[in-house]
Design an enzyme around this catalytic site. Structure first.
Site, PDB file in Angstrom:
ATOM      1  N   ASN A  87       0.827  -1.200   0.000  1.00  0.00           N
ATOM      2  CA  ASN A  87       0.000   0.000   0.000  1.00  0.00           C
ATOM      3  C   ASN A  87       0.868   1.260   0.000  1.00  0.00           C
ATOM      4  O   ASN A  87       2.101   1.185   0.018  1.00  0.00           O
ATOM      5  CB  ASN A  87      -0.968  -0.016   1.180  1.00  0.00           C
ATOM      6  CG  ASN A  87      -2.296   0.628   0.833  1.00  0.00           C
ATOM      7  OD1 ASN A  87      -2.371   1.544   0.033  1.00  0.00           O
ATOM      8  ND2 ASN A  87      -3.358   0.141   1.457  1.00  0.00           N
ATOM      9  N   HIS A 117      23.727   0.778  11.408  1.00  0.00           N
ATOM     10  CA  HIS A 117      25.100   1.271  11.532  1.00  0.00           C
ATOM     11  C   HIS A 117      25.718   0.734  12.808  1.00  0.00           C
ATOM     12  O   HIS A 117      25.022   0.418  13.767  1.00  0.00           O
ATOM     13  CB  HIS A 117      25.116   2.809  11.559  1.00  0.00           C
ATOM     14  CG  HIS A 117      24.700   3.408  10.255  1.00  0.00           C
ATOM     15  ND1 HIS A 117      25.594   3.620   9.238  1.00  0.00           N
ATOM     16  CD2 HIS A 117      23.492   3.814   9.804  1.00  0.00           C
ATOM     17  CE1 HIS A 117      24.959   4.133   8.206  1.00  0.00           C
ATOM     18  NE2 HIS A 117      23.672   4.267   8.516  1.00  0.00           N
ATOM     19  N   THR A 165      11.600  -5.963  16.372  1.00  0.00           N
ATOM     20  CA  THR A 165      13.038  -6.057  16.621  1.00  0.00           C
ATOM     21  C   THR A 165      13.559  -7.489  16.634  1.00  0.00           C
ATOM     22  O   THR A 165      14.764  -7.696  16.662  1.00  0.00           O
ATOM     23  CB  THR A 165      13.377  -5.416  17.980  1.00  0.00           C
ATOM     24  OG1 THR A 165      12.690  -6.137  19.016  1.00  0.00           O
ATOM     25  CG2 THR A 165      12.977  -3.948  18.010  1.00  0.00           C
ATOM     26  N   LYS A 166      12.637  -8.468  16.646  1.00  0.00           N
ATOM     27  CA  LYS A 166      13.048  -9.881  16.649  1.00  0.00           C
ATOM     28  C   LYS A 166      12.037 -10.684  15.848  1.00  0.00           C
ATOM     29  O   LYS A 166      10.937 -10.211  15.555  1.00  0.00           O
ATOM     30  CB  LYS A 166      13.189 -10.414  18.074  1.00  0.00           C
ATOM     31  CG  LYS A 166      11.932 -10.332  18.906  1.00  0.00           C
ATOM     32  CD  LYS A 166      12.200 -10.747  20.342  1.00  0.00           C
ATOM     33  CE  LYS A 166      10.934 -10.552  21.164  1.00  0.00           C
ATOM     34  NZ  LYS A 166      11.148 -10.834  22.561  1.00  0.00           N
TER      35      LYS A 166
END
Length: 188
Positions: A87, A117, A165-166
């Site tokens: 979308n 980073h 995050t996992k």
């Protein structure tokens, strides 16, 4: 022909982002930016598909649907299966690789990020590249962000605004910041 150095960056882990590599990536990003203008302003589905094939570098599944605008930094490291829907206002940072399997749904403003980073200030210009995998039938809700190295399992649902995050197990619903498992998906 794809640049062999860049191909090695898919899921490449820690990468020293020296001036030579930076020049190569910057050149490809500039080229993709030009092609994105064509895609995002295309008046027909045929023109969109032609622009997408130039961006991605392979024949695009005819079942793919993308509502512009769409943003991708490289394009050549995004791999899209059949019957995928993307979308409006989605952002792909694909240097480390983005893989969307069949029947994936992305709501508006989803961000898929395959690069990060290094934390150390003296190394911060260097990259950490980890592929993002969205498995068959997964649905990513509006405004969700999927971080580098994450796999969203088959048929899983990521709630709107989640920061993933996992890895998300198959057939689960996750939500929140950071995303947490809420429950199994309902099958009826």
């Amino acid at each position: 022909m794809e640049n062999p150095v860049l191909k090695e960056l898919i899921n490449g882990g820690k990468v020293v982002f020296d001036s030579s590599l930076q020049r190569q990536v910057d050149q490809l990003v500039a080229q993709t930016t030009s092609q994105l203008l064509q895609f995002n302003q295309a008046a027909t589905k045929a023109a969109q598909l032609k622009a997408l094939e130039a961006i991605l570098g392979y024949p695009v599944p005819k079942t793919l649907r993308i509502n512009p605008p769409w943003q991708v930094d490289l394009g050549a490291h995004t791999f899209i299966g059949e019957n995928v829907f993307i979308n409006r206002d989605c952002l792909f940072m694909d240097l480390g690789g983005i893989f969307l399997e069949d029947n994936v749904l992305l709501a508006p403003r989803v961000s898929l990020l395959s690069m990060n980073h290094a934390e150390a200030p003296t190394q911060r210009q260097n990259l950490i590249l980890k592929a993002v995998h969205i498995k068959k039938g997964a649905w990513i809700g509006a405004g969700a962000t999927v971080l580098p190295g994450v796999t969203v399992g088959e048929n899983a649902i990521v709630g709107a605004g989640a920061i993933v995050t996992k890895d998300v197990p198959a057939n689960m619903v996750v939500a929140g910041t950071p995303a947490q498992i809420l429950r199994p998906i309902k099958t009826s």
